[in-house]
Design an enzyme around this catalytic site. Structure first.
Site, PDB file in Angstrom:
ATOM      1  N   HIS A 100       0.551  -2.044  -0.084  1.00 48.43           N
ATOM      2  CA  HIS A 100      -0.223  -0.229  -0.414  1.00 48.43           C
ATOM      3  C   HIS A 100       0.874   0.943  -0.468  1.00 48.43           C
ATOM      4  CE1 HIS A 100      -4.309  -2.517   0.231  1.00 48.43           C
ATOM      5  NE2 HIS A 100      -3.551  -2.515   1.575  1.00 48.43           N
TER       6      HIS A 100
ATOM      7  N   CYS B 212       0.110   2.740  -4.399  1.00 47.12           N
ATOM      8  CA  CYS B 212      -0.954   4.269  -5.298  1.00 47.12           C
ATOM      9  C   CYS B 212      -0.117   5.260  -4.645  1.00 47.12           C
ATOM     10  CB  CYS B 212      -2.189   4.055  -3.872  1.00 47.12           C
ATOM     11  SG  CYS B 212      -3.391   3.638  -4.979  1.00 47.12           S
TER      12      CYS B 212
END
Length: 431
Positions: free
Chosen positions: A254, A297
């Protein structure tokens, strides 16, 4: 085509839309099955603007081409110039369950509908802490990738390796690759209920790819931020870089702008990782290509895309003698030493500020595209050329979800190019 074969094509429609090596399939069908594809058919298929549109057009045409069309299609997939037997296995029910997928009927249905997750960042700038990833569904389920790297020919190797414009890539192994992959997170973090489903597929794809490209791969899986930083620093200090031709770093987790998460929810600064390998901090890799691939991301913005009008090609915006018209003499802005961050290629799955999409059964769009392109084209294309193709493939995907905030989401990968020469992997060459 009988009803059974039509049903197989319909059931696997999305899979075929995203996997077919359509240009090669068209060529083989045209050469070997003229009753299936004729001149006018090829012209129509090739006129389509995107690979996805070409695949869709072929799948619409096949059921109308008689009882032998399905077998001809399967034969084309198994042809030596296509090498997609795994798609035939999928069509006929011989494919294995993708890593990370469930055999449970209900969960499998969710995968077919495209249930996935992406990580969402906080505000731009220095993050103060983790933010909770949102659940997003995708409709681009590709299935597992059979990673088979096509070898370079001796002739191509000798033609290109002798040129000074190319980096030296002759050692066996070519060098070291470090792959960081975080898929689960500690119970004490806000990420505890947000596992990166599909991350194990990415790990398998990328490690297999670089092993077959000639690298010794070292894995750092489900590590804390400190363990990641210490592990990569140890990797950067490895004596083996002295005799290597190249170095690769892959980091998957992440993320937020310029950072990725450790298992403990703490952040790892990406620029600091890159600086561990610059000409000041990693002298054994001076003058050698250093490749960085990040899958995470880089923000929370969802790119919904935009319609692009056709614009006539007006040629270059600069006059052909632009540089010749410069007046005066060039002067150095600083000392003539070598810059610190040369011979690097830094690749991201999405643009700064945007989300990156991942499928739970098949992995992220970016790593899927990277694996597919490199294994098929590293034999005779430069890394920069391949990354251009990766960018195009990623941008062709579209997210489908019940959440209107993410429905129709697009993604555009990007690269920071600091290479000074052409870089070929020359897979299969052991000299």
């Amino acid at each position: 085509m009988n009803n059974k074969d039509r049903k197989l094509l319909k059931t696997n429609h999305l899979y075929l839309l995203n996997n077919l090596e359509i240009e090669r399939v068209i060529e083989v069908l045209y050469e070997d099955a003229r009753d299936i594809l004729q001149d006018e058919d090829v012209a129509v298929l090739k006129s389509k603007a995107t690979l996805r549109e070409k695949r869709k057009a072929l799948l619409e045409l096949l059921p109308r081409r008689g009882p032998q069309a399905f077998q001809a299609f399967c034969d084309a997939l198994e042809h030596e110039n296509v090498k997609q037997k795994y798609i035939v296995d999928q069509l006929l029910g011989r494919a294995t369950t993708p890593e990370g997928a469930s055999s449970n009927v209900q969960e499998t249905r969710q995968i077919e509908e495209g249930i996935s997750q992406i990580a969402i960042s906080g505000a731009s700038g220095e993050p103060s802490g983790p933010s909770t990833p949102a659940t997003v569904s995708l409709d681009d389920t590709d299935g597992p990738i059979q990673v088979n790297v096509e070898p370079c020919t001796e002739k191509f190797f000798h033609n290109m390796n002798s040129q000074e414009i190319c980096y030296t890539m002759v050692k066996q192994p070519r060098g070291l690759a470090c792959v960081v992959s975080n898929t689960v997170f500690d119970a004490s973090t806000e990420l505890k209920d947000k596992p990166r489903n599909g991350g194990k597929v990415d790990l398998k794809n990328i490690t297999t790819l670089f092993k077959k490209l000639g690298f010794v791969v070292r894995e750092l899986c489900d590590k804390t931020a400190k363990e990641i930083k210490d592990g990569i620093q140890s990797f950067a200090n490895d004596e083996a870089h002295k005799t290597a031709n190249c170095c690769v770093v892959v980091m998957m987790s992440h993320g937020v702008p310029e950072h990725i998460y450790g298992r403990d929810g703490q952040l790892v600064n990406i620029p600091n990782i890159i600086n561990m390998f610059n000409n000041t901090n990693c002298t054994p890799l001076r003058g050698k290509p250093k490749l960085f691939f990040f899958q995470a991301c880089r923000g929370e913005t969802v790119d919904k895309g935009t319609a692009v009008p056709a614009v006539p090609d007006s040629g270059s915006l600069l006059p052909s003698n632009f540089l010749e018209n410069a007046i005066g003499q060039d002067e150095p802005d600083g000392a003539p030493d070598q810059p610190s961050n040369t011979d690097m290629l830094i690749c991201y799955p999405t643009q700064l500020g945007n989300v990156s999409f991942r499928n739970p059964a098949c992995g992220s769009w970016f790593i899927q595209a990277l694996t597919k392109v490199f294994m098929n084209r590293a034999k005779d294309q430069t890394v920069l050329s391949m990354m251009t193709t990766v960018n195009r493939l990623v941008s062709e995907n579209t997210a489908s979800t019940s959440d209107p905030a993410y429905r129709g989401g697009k993604q555009s990968s990007e690269c920071i190019h600091r290479l000074g020469k052409e870089l070929y992997f020359f897979p299969g060459i052991t000299k």
